[in-house]
Design an enzyme around this catalytic site. Structure first.
Site, mmCIF file in Angstrom:
data_model
loop_
_atom_site.group_PDB
_atom_site.id
_atom_site.type_symbol
_atom_site.label_atom_id
_atom_site.label_comp_id
_atom_site.label_asym_id
_atom_site.label_seq_id
_atom_site.Cartn_x
_atom_site.Cartn_y
_atom_site.Cartn_z
ATOM 1 N N HIS A 81 -25.216 14.533 31.457
ATOM 2 C CA HIS A 81 -24.327 14.740 32.611
ATOM 3 C C HIS A 81 -24.124 16.206 32.934
ATOM 4 O O HIS A 81 -23.143 16.573 33.575
ATOM 5 C CB HIS A 81 -22.956 14.065 32.339
ATOM 6 C CG HIS A 81 -23.052 12.593 32.167
ATOM 7 N ND1 HIS A 81 -22.109 11.855 31.494
ATOM 8 C CD2 HIS A 81 -23.995 11.709 32.561
ATOM 9 C CE1 HIS A 81 -22.463 10.571 31.491
ATOM 10 N NE2 HIS A 81 -23.612 10.463 32.132
ATOM 11 N N THR A 92 -17.648 6.836 22.638
ATOM 12 C CA THR A 92 -17.867 6.513 24.042
ATOM 13 C C THR A 92 -17.332 5.122 24.347
ATOM 14 O O THR A 92 -17.460 4.197 23.550
ATOM 15 C CB THR A 92 -19.359 6.609 24.439
ATOM 16 O OG1 THR A 92 -19.504 6.283 25.827
ATOM 17 C CG2 THR A 92 -20.234 5.689 23.604
HETATM 18 C C1 BV8 Z 1 -25.824 7.096 38.792
HETATM 19 C C2 BV8 Z 1 -19.825 14.719 34.285
HETATM 20 C C3 BV8 Z 1 -27.407 6.448 40.419
HETATM 21 C C4 BV8 Z 1 -18.766 15.149 35.227
HETATM 22 C C5 BV8 Z 1 -19.710 12.284 34.171
HETATM 23 C C6 BV8 Z 1 -19.782 1.094 41.170
HETATM 24 C C7 BV8 Z 1 -19.636 1.969 42.224
HETATM 25 C C8 BV8 Z 1 -20.235 3.235 42.207
HETATM 26 C C9 BV8 Z 1 -21.010 3.633 41.104
HETATM 27 C C10 BV8 Z 1 -21.146 2.762 40.057
HETATM 28 C C11 BV8 Z 1 -20.528 1.499 40.081
HETATM 29 N N1 BV8 Z 1 -20.852 0.884 38.925
HETATM 30 C C12 BV8 Z 1 -21.615 1.694 38.167
HETATM 31 C C13 BV8 Z 1 -21.826 2.834 38.852
HETATM 32 C C14 BV8 Z 1 -22.627 3.966 38.359
HETATM 33 C C15 BV8 Z 1 -21.722 5.060 37.826
HETATM 34 C C16 BV8 Z 1 -20.806 4.525 36.738
HETATM 35 O O1 BV8 Z 1 -21.245 4.280 35.629
HETATM 36 N N2 BV8 Z 1 -19.516 4.336 37.079
HETATM 37 C C17 BV8 Z 1 -18.591 3.812 36.098
HETATM 38 C C18 BV8 Z 1 -17.247 4.536 36.228
HETATM 39 C C19 BV8 Z 1 -18.448 2.319 36.365
HETATM 40 N N3 BV8 Z 1 -22.609 6.028 37.250
HETATM 41 C C20 BV8 Z 1 -23.013 7.058 38.011
HETATM 42 O O2 BV8 Z 1 -22.599 7.279 39.124
HETATM 43 C C21 BV8 Z 1 -24.079 7.939 37.407
HETATM 44 N N4 BV8 Z 1 -25.118 8.124 38.350
HETATM 45 O O3 BV8 Z 1 -25.709 5.967 38.404
HETATM 46 O O4 BV8 Z 1 -26.685 7.480 39.758
HETATM 47 C C22 BV8 Z 1 -28.359 7.156 41.280
HETATM 48 C C23 BV8 Z 1 -29.718 7.060 40.997
HETATM 49 C C24 BV8 Z 1 -30.609 7.700 41.820
HETATM 50 C C25 BV8 Z 1 -30.155 8.470 42.903
HETATM 51 C C26 BV8 Z 1 -28.783 8.590 43.153
HETATM 52 C C27 BV8 Z 1 -27.877 7.933 42.333
HETATM 53 C C28 BV8 Z 1 -23.489 9.295 37.065
HETATM 54 C C29 BV8 Z 1 -22.541 9.143 35.920
HETATM 55 C C30 BV8 Z 1 -22.146 10.538 35.416
HETATM 56 C C31 BV8 Z 1 -20.764 10.867 35.884
HETATM 57 N N5 BV8 Z 1 -20.356 12.161 35.285
HETATM 58 N N6 BV8 Z 1 -19.422 13.480 33.636
HETATM 59 C C32 BV8 Z 1 -17.542 15.580 34.501
HETATM 60 O O5 BV8 Z 1 -17.479 15.489 33.257
HETATM 61 O O6 BV8 Z 1 -16.618 16.034 35.204
HETATM 62 S S1 BV8 Z 1 -19.313 10.901 33.297
HETATM 63 C C33 BV8 Z 1 -17.869 11.203 32.465
HETATM 64 O O7 BV8 Z 1 -17.459 9.947 32.035
HETATM 65 C C34 BV8 Z 1 -18.019 12.069 31.229
HETATM 66 O O8 BV8 Z 1 -19.305 12.607 31.091
HETATM 67 C C35 BV8 Z 1 -17.766 11.146 30.076
HETATM 68 O O9 BV8 Z 1 -18.762 11.192 29.122
HETATM 69 C C36 BV8 Z 1 -17.818 9.821 30.724
HETATM 70 C C37 BV8 Z 1 -16.710 8.931 30.192
HETATM 71 O O10 BV8 Z 1 -17.267 8.197 29.288
HETATM 72 P P1 BV8 Z 1 -16.952 8.469 27.734
HETATM 73 O O11 BV8 Z 1 -17.698 9.669 27.305
HETATM 74 O O12 BV8 Z 1 -17.215 7.204 27.073
HETATM 75 O O13 BV8 Z 1 -15.434 8.858 27.642
HETATM 76 P P2 BV8 Z 1 -14.193 7.885 27.737
HETATM 77 O O14 BV8 Z 1 -12.991 8.725 27.926
HETATM 78 O O15 BV8 Z 1 -14.503 6.788 28.696
HETATM 79 O O16 BV8 Z 1 -14.127 7.188 26.283
HETATM 80 C C38 BV8 Z 1 -13.806 7.965 25.157
HETATM 81 C C39 BV8 Z 1 -14.005 7.055 23.966
HETATM 82 O O17 BV8 Z 1 -13.782 7.831 22.796
HETATM 83 C C40 BV8 Z 1 -13.017 5.901 23.921
HETATM 84 O O18 BV8 Z 1 -13.713 4.698 23.628
HETATM 85 C C41 BV8 Z 1 -12.078 6.259 22.765
HETATM 86 O O19 BV8 Z 1 -11.650 5.113 22.060
HETATM 87 C C42 BV8 Z 1 -12.978 7.089 21.903
HETATM 88 N N7 BV8 Z 1 -12.302 8.070 21.059
HETATM 89 C C43 BV8 Z 1 -11.099 8.679 21.258
HETATM 90 N N8 BV8 Z 1 -10.850 9.531 20.233
HETATM 91 C C44 BV8 Z 1 -11.919 9.460 19.397
HETATM 92 C C45 BV8 Z 1 -12.852 8.540 19.913
HETATM 93 N N9 BV8 Z 1 -14.020 8.264 19.309
HETATM 94 C C46 BV8 Z 1 -14.281 8.897 18.148
HETATM 95 N N10 BV8 Z 1 -13.451 9.810 17.586
HETATM 96 C C47 BV8 Z 1 -12.265 10.105 18.177
HETATM 97 N N11 BV8 Z 1 -11.437 11.013 17.609
#
Ligand code: BV8
Length: 251
Positions: free
Chosen positions: A121, A195
């Site tokens: 990302h 994640t």
């Molecule tokens: C794409 C950079 C296609 C920016 C990020 C419906 C409508 C529209 C789009 C979509 C849709 N459904 C799906 C999509 C696709 C979309 C998507 O996945 N949406 C989700 C929300 C449903 N994906 C995209 O848009 C991607 N692009 O698909 O493009 C395409 C193809 C060709 C041409 C054009 C387009 C792009 C996705 C990238 C977005 N950018 N980051 C920024 O950071 O500002 S993603 C962002 O979210 C971060 O990078 C982060 O990594 C991610 C969140 O996920 P996690 O890392 O898992 O973090 P989260 O907070 O969710 O979870 C943390 C976990 O850690 C928890 O489980 C917690 O329990 C745990 N934890 C807590 N403490 C600890 C721990 N674990 C271990 N130790 C600890 N101490």
């Protein structure tokens, strides 16, 4: 976290030819970098990151989005790698074949000593012309810019500069994603760390690994979308589990 689980994980690492590691925001949590799902603090508590991390938000209010990233850059600058980051760097140093695939945009893996890190990302530390006027990506070195604008203007074409990260709705960097797919298809062990498994295509990588007969170990205090696909789960913070597992593997 019982000793039998730790020994199993250590054995699986020992037996693995190729280890893939997929990290998410949870891997940086113990470094004080808020995860995506955490309520954002203070000024940003009123915003939903998934709404801010989009090209539409930047087009609508470039100043607001730029300042959110400036705030996050500050958080990362003040943060230190945590024991989980260091344990992964140690694993890479001592195991023949380890690649980290991260969804995170911070540089904590690198600062802990990891050398082979795939950023799916993008990177918070990088900036580029939002028109990629010199070809994708047109990287811009902020320190070389006189322009103090918020956001600053591209020195080549004057368009707004943006963080070099992947926003929702944007394609992931082709080379990074292709390499991540390849490694997921060929690894025999994948560590899935911190994640929620909500964001695609990153969240498909463990599924691909599983379909390619890799063993999956998850480290996450909570369950995630990926938990049902994993063989072994440590429901503890990565800063606790990883040092214990790597220590057992080295013993
Ligand atoms: C794409 C950079 C296609 C920016 C990020 C419906 C409508 C529209 C789009 C979509 C849709 N459904 C799906 C999509 C696709 C979309 C998507 O996945 N949406 C989700 C929300 C449903 N994906 C995209 O848009 C991607 N692009 O698909 O493009 C395409 C193809 C060709 C041409 C054009 C387009 C792009 C996705 C990238 C977005 N950018 N980051 C920024 O950071 O500002 S993603 C962002 O979210 C971060 O990078 C982060 O990594 C991610 C969140 O996920 P996690 O890392 O898992 O973090 P989260 O907070 O969710 O979870 C943390 C976990 O850690 C928890 O489980 C917690 O329990 C745990 N934890 C807590 N403490 C600890 C721990 N674990 C271990 N130790 C600890 N101490």
């Amino acid at each position: 976290m019982d000793d039998a689980q730790i020994l199993t994980a250590a054995n699986w690492i020992r037996q693995a030819r190729q280890v893939a590691v997929l990290t998410g925001a949870g891997a940086s949590k113990e470094s004080g970098v808020p995860t995506f799902r955490d309520a954002l603090e203070g000024l940003w508590a009123q915003y939903d990151p998934a709404q801010l991390a989009t090209p539409e938000a930047f087009a609508r209010d470039p100043k607001l989005v730029w300042e959110w990233y400036a705030w996050r850059r500050d958080k990362v600058r003040q943060a230190q790698p945590n024991p989980g980051h260091y344990a992964l760097a140690e694993l890479e140093r001592l195991h023949t074949n380890v690649v980290i695939i991260t969804q995170n945009v911070d540089d904590l893996h690198e600062r802990a000593g990891s050398g082979d890190v795939i950023h799916l990302h993008g990177r918070l530390a990088g900036n580029r012309c939002s028109a990629d006027c010199q070809g994708a990506p047109t990287l811009v070195d902020l320190t070389a810019l006189e322009d103090e604008g918020v956001p600053p203007a591209c020195p080549h074409c004057g368009t707004a500069v943006r963080p070099d990260v992947v926003w929702f709705g944007e394609a992931l960097p082709h080379a990074a994603l292709q390499r991540a797919y390849h490694i997921s298809q060929h690894c025999d062990l994948m560590l899935v760390i911190g994640t929620s498994g909500l964001v695609t295509p990153a969240a498909t990588l463990p599924i691909i690994a599983r379909q390619s007969d890799a063993r999956l170990i998850e480290i996450n205090p909570d369950d995630s979308m990926l938990t049902p696909h994993t063989h072994l789960k440590f429901s503890v913070p990565s800063g606790i589990a990883l040092p214990r597992i790597i220590e057992a593997w080295q013993a």
